[in-house]
Design an enzyme around this catalytic site. Sequence first.
Site: not given
Ligand code: NI
Length: 155
Positions: A90-91, A133
């Site tokens: 995850c960013l 997401e």
């Molecule tokens: Ni994420």
Amino acid sequence: MALRNIRTEEDPILRKKSRQVEEIDRRVQTLIDDMFETMYDAGGVGLAAVQVGVLKQVIVIDTEQPGEKLVLINPEIIDTQGEQFTPEGCLSIPGKAGYVRRPETVTVRAMDRNGTVYEKTGTGLLAKAFCHEIDHLSGVLFTDKVERYEEEEEV
Ligand code: NI
């Protein structure tokens, strides 16, 4: 377009629920453009608006496969099939990756950036991105569901 700041794990906004988009106005269009730019800059496959500090149900995804550059507004999962168990990251959680159980095939219903409702079925990476997401919109992170970490491996 502009890069936006990606919020990271310790930011409490990531735990909040995103609100439905009532009107796809100029601000939402700019948000979408900025989210794509920010996601590409960070080398990600998907990004939810909450990750740039906006509590709206807006997601961008690009798996770099044909037909898999997508905007999802007010998305919902309407069908799932099978199972995959592969690493994801995850960013908002840089430097961590872990195995999460996800459906192999996922069908979503959402609006595109023009407000047109569509349904899309994804398998593999796209199915995983849909689930990951859409979880963000409820304040859920993959670390809540991870079964095993890949330590010190970056995704
Ligand atoms: Ni994420």
